[in-house]
Scaffold this motif. Structure first.
Motif, PDB file in Angstrom:
ATOM      1  N   LEU A   2      38.846  -7.695  -7.443  1.00 13.99           N
ATOM      2  CA  LEU A   2      37.689  -6.804  -7.316  1.00 13.99           C
ATOM      3  C   LEU A   2      37.798  -5.958  -6.059  1.00 13.99           C
ATOM      4  O   LEU A   2      38.078  -6.476  -4.978  1.00 13.99           O
ATOM      5  CB  LEU A   2      36.418  -7.654  -7.250  1.00 13.99           C
ATOM      6  N   TYR A  25      32.618  -0.027  -7.684  1.00 12.58           N
ATOM      7  CA  TYR A  25      33.343  -1.279  -7.758  1.00 12.58           C
ATOM      8  C   TYR A  25      34.202  -1.309  -9.019  1.00 12.58           C
ATOM      9  O   TYR A  25      33.912  -0.627 -10.000  1.00 12.58           O
ATOM     10  CB  TYR A  25      32.399  -2.486  -7.670  1.00 12.58           C
ATOM     11  N   SER A  26      35.233  -2.124  -8.966  1.00 10.42           N
ATOM     12  CA  SER A  26      36.315  -1.982  -9.948  1.00 10.42           C
ATOM     13  C   SER A  26      36.195  -2.898 -11.165  1.00 10.42           C
ATOM     14  O   SER A  26      36.854  -2.665 -12.175  1.00 10.42           O
ATOM     15  CB  SER A  26      37.660  -2.265  -9.275  1.00 10.42           C
ATOM     16  N   THR A  27      35.386  -3.943 -11.098  1.00 10.90           N
ATOM     17  CA  THR A  27      35.304  -4.913 -12.197  1.00 10.90           C
ATOM     18  C   THR A  27      33.849  -5.132 -12.583  1.00 10.90           C
ATOM     19  O   THR A  27      32.982  -5.153 -11.717  1.00 10.90           O
ATOM     20  CB  THR A  27      35.930  -6.252 -11.767  1.00 10.90           C
ATOM     21  N   THR A  28      33.612  -5.288 -13.848  1.00 10.57           N
ATOM     22  CA  THR A  28      32.241  -5.407 -14.352  1.00 10.57           C
ATOM     23  C   THR A  28      31.483  -6.544 -13.677  1.00 10.57           C
ATOM     24  O   THR A  28      31.950  -7.676 -13.627  1.00 10.57           O
ATOM     25  CB  THR A  28      32.260  -5.636 -15.872  1.00 10.57           C
ATOM     26  N   SER A  29      30.319  -6.219 -13.172  1.00 11.69           N
ATOM     27  CA  SER A  29      29.400  -7.213 -12.636  1.00 11.69           C
ATOM     28  C   SER A  29      27.999  -6.642 -12.724  1.00 11.69           C
ATOM     29  O   SER A  29      27.821  -5.430 -12.574  1.00 11.69           O
ATOM     30  CB  SER A  29      29.717  -7.549 -11.181  1.00 11.69           C
ATOM     31  N   ARG A  70      29.782   1.315 -13.061  1.00 13.25           N
ATOM     32  CA  ARG A  70      30.181   0.476 -11.918  1.00 13.25           C
ATOM     33  C   ARG A  70      29.851   1.183 -10.617  1.00 13.25           C
ATOM     34  O   ARG A  70      30.692   1.333  -9.710  1.00 13.25           O
ATOM     35  CB  ARG A  70      31.654   0.088 -11.996  1.00 13.25           C
ATOM     36  N   GLY A  97      35.167 -14.429 -13.868  1.00 11.30           N
ATOM     37  CA  GLY A  97      34.187 -13.403 -14.213  1.00 11.30           C
ATOM     38  C   GLY A  97      32.751 -13.871 -14.132  1.00 11.30           C
ATOM     39  O   GLY A  97      31.834 -13.160 -14.558  1.00 11.30           O
TER      40      GLY A  97
END
Lengths: 115, 113
Positions: A2, A25-29, A70, A97
């Motif tokens: 991330l 941000y680079s990753t799904t959250s 994101r 994740g």
């Protein structure tokens, strides 16, 4: 891995003006936090954003979250000197994740508000 | 209701010595996190603990660093044989079960001579 990126990293504003700090941000959250840090001090929680489209406001600060893009924004309205500080966004994303409080912070935006 | 307590606030060690940093979470908080902040940088996650358990230590250097959160007493971050690169501010945070905001302690500023 991330990655959380803020921009700008340095922001010099005049009192009374508006501006926006961006946090990508680079990753799904779907859990994102904003913190404030004064020089030599600890971190103060500003906002907790827990879902797509979340918007929170407190005084001259408003934060929003777009999980599809994101992207989170921290908008400053009619800045005053007391807002001078470093602002961090942080994304909650742990192993596999899942979200359990493992925060990945952006680099921070140093905000200076001058007359 | 006291906030997150950390001690000492400032710690000076010579290279090769041990550093012990203590963190007492807020009352009712069972989740403790340690972060490190190098000068002019953001915070980096080190470790996440619950009582008597290390949940995620993916941010801890493989050697010299260890952490614990015993059944009784504060959480301890221990750095053995400190080097100059360990000089930083170490922050502890605590929270109720996520996704609640973490409350940060005042930090311990470690200086290695």
């Amino acid at each position: 891995e991330l990655k959380v990126e803020q921009n700008p990293l340095f922001l010099s504003m005049q009192e009374g003006k508006n501006y926006t700090i961006y946090c990508n941000y680079s990753t799904t959250s779907d859990r994102l936090y904003w913190y404030r840090q004064d020089p030599g001090k600890s971190l103060e929680s500003l906002f907790v954003l827990l879902s797509n489209g979340a918007v929170k406001q407190e005084g001259r600060l408003m934060a929003s979250l777009d999980t599809k893009a994101r992207l989170s924004t921290l908008h400053i309205t009619a800045a005053v000197h007391d807002l001078s500080a470093t602002y961090f966004c942080a994304v909650d994303l742990g192993a596999g994740g899942t979200s359990y409080g493992k925060l990945t912070f952006g680099q921070g935006t140093i905000l200076t508000v001058h007359p | 209701n006291a906030g997150v307590m950390q001690n000492p606030r400032h710690l000076v060690r010579r290279r090769g010595q041990e550093a012990r940093l203590r963190c007492s979470p807020m009352k009712g908080h069972s989740h403790v996190y340690w972060y490190r902040q190098l000068p002019e940088e953001g915070l980096k996650f080190m470790v996440y603990l619950q009582k008597e358990n290390i949940i995620d230590e993916s941010g801890m250097p493989k050697e010299r660093f260890s952490a614990e959160f015993p059944k009784e007493g504060p959480s301890i971050l221990r750095i053995q044989q400190v080097v100059r690169g360990d000089s930083a501010a170490y922050f502890c945070a605590s929270s109720p079960p996520p996704p609640k905001a973490q409350f940060f302690g005042p930090g311990t500023r470690l200086t290695v001579l």
